[in-house]
Design a protein around this motif. Structure first.
Motif, PDB file in Angstrom:
ATOM      1  N   LYS A  41       5.354   8.824   4.435  1.00 53.04           N
ATOM      2  CA  LYS A  41       4.022   8.521   4.484  1.00 53.04           C
ATOM      3  C   LYS A  41       3.178   8.568   3.190  1.00 53.04           C
ATOM      4  N   ASN A  42       3.487   7.566   2.112  1.00 52.28           N
ATOM      5  CA  ASN A  42       2.749   7.250   1.110  1.00 52.28           C
ATOM      6  C   ASN A  42       2.098   5.875   1.240  1.00 52.28           C
ATOM      7  N   GLN A  43       1.820   5.059   0.136  1.00 51.91           N
ATOM      8  CA  GLN A  43       1.157   3.648   0.114  1.00 51.91           C
ATOM      9  C   GLN A  43       2.332   2.634  -0.466  1.00 51.91           C
ATOM     10  N   ILE A  44       3.216   2.742  -0.270  1.00 48.46           N
ATOM     11  CA  ILE A  44       4.291   1.907  -0.882  1.00 48.46           C
ATOM     12  C   ILE A  44       4.093   0.568   0.246  1.00 48.46           C
ATOM     13  N   SER A  45       3.573  -0.196  -0.039  1.00 47.28           N
ATOM     14  CA  SER A  45       3.196  -1.257   0.914  1.00 47.28           C
ATOM     15  C   SER A  45       3.760  -2.728   0.928  1.00 47.28           C
ATOM     16  N   PHE A  46       4.368  -3.166  -0.130  1.00 47.42           N
ATOM     17  CA  PHE A  46       4.850  -4.728   0.180  1.00 47.42           C
ATOM     18  C   PHE A  46       6.432  -4.488  -0.352  1.00 47.42           C
ATOM     19  N   GLN A  47       7.025  -5.377   0.411  1.00 44.81           N
ATOM     20  CA  GLN A  47       8.582  -5.631   0.363  1.00 44.81           C
ATOM     21  C   GLN A  47       8.702  -6.297  -1.010  1.00 44.81           C
ATOM     22  N   ARG A  48       8.228  -7.022  -1.856  1.00 43.72           N
ATOM     23  CA  ARG A  48       8.393  -7.387  -3.076  1.00 43.72           C
ATOM     24  C   ARG A  48       8.036  -6.281  -4.172  1.00 43.72           C
TER      25      ARG A  48
END
Length: 189
Positions: A41-48
């Motif tokens: 539940k953090n803000q790691i958002s993109f696959q790249r």
């Protein structure tokens, strides 16, 4: 939101960083003894960005065996995004296991022998890559209507000008062997 003080704990073995608003720019200090890391539940958002994070983790925490990234957009599961399914999650697992080969436990499941073998064979190809949006990139040539492919002839591309287009067909249908009309009675014609 800052991990500045972690560099003084070089013998740290377990680290729980859940619900800390940590983003794609997460940088950990070198922690050679760390074996458990949870980033739920953090803000790691993109696959790249996930790929760069995994490369960073492989470098700074070589003993990592237990990792959890649930609740982040980069971890595609049905709880975070309704458009994701089990196949998306399994591709994510293969990709993570390809990057972090020492993992024994990922998110909520133990890493199986079959998953490790599949990750070695195909893990590098499981990275999800989305094409760049032409409008977002600001490329004026790619946004013009003449540049987009359309199966329609050039005379019918203008939506305000509705003209019929005539063509020649090589196949002629006679309907001799058709059974499509056998249920229509004469009084319905």
């Amino acid at each position: 939101r800052s991990l500045e003080g972690l560099k003084t704990f070089s013998y740290l073995e377990e680290l729980i960083l859940d619900n800390n608003l940590l983003g794609n720019d997460l940088l950990l200090p070198k922690l050679p003894h760390l074996h458990t890391l949870t980033l739920n539940k953090n803000q790691i958002s993109f696959q790249r960005k996930l790929e760069s994070l995994l490369n960073h983790l492989a470098e700074v925490v070589p003993s990592l065996q237990y990792l959890s990234l649930l609740g982040n957009v980069a971890c595609p599961n049905e709880l975070v995004c309704k458009e994701k399914d089990e196949d998306d999650y399994q591709r994510y697992r293969y990709f993570v296991l390809h990057k972090l080969t020492n993992l024994k436990f990922l998110d909520t499941r133990k890493v199986t022998r079959m998953e490790k073998e599949e990750a070695l064979l195909r893990g590098a190809f499981m990275k999800v890559v989305k094409p760049k949006d032409a409008k977002a990139s600001g490329d004026a040539a790619s946004t013009s209507p003449e540049m987009h492919y359309t199966p329609l002839p050039s005379g019918s591309r203008d939506l305000t000008n509705h003209r019929g287009i005539l063509g020649k067909c090589r196949y002629i249908y006679y309907g001799k062997h058709s059974e499509g009309n056998r249920f229509i009675r004469d009084d319905q014609l």
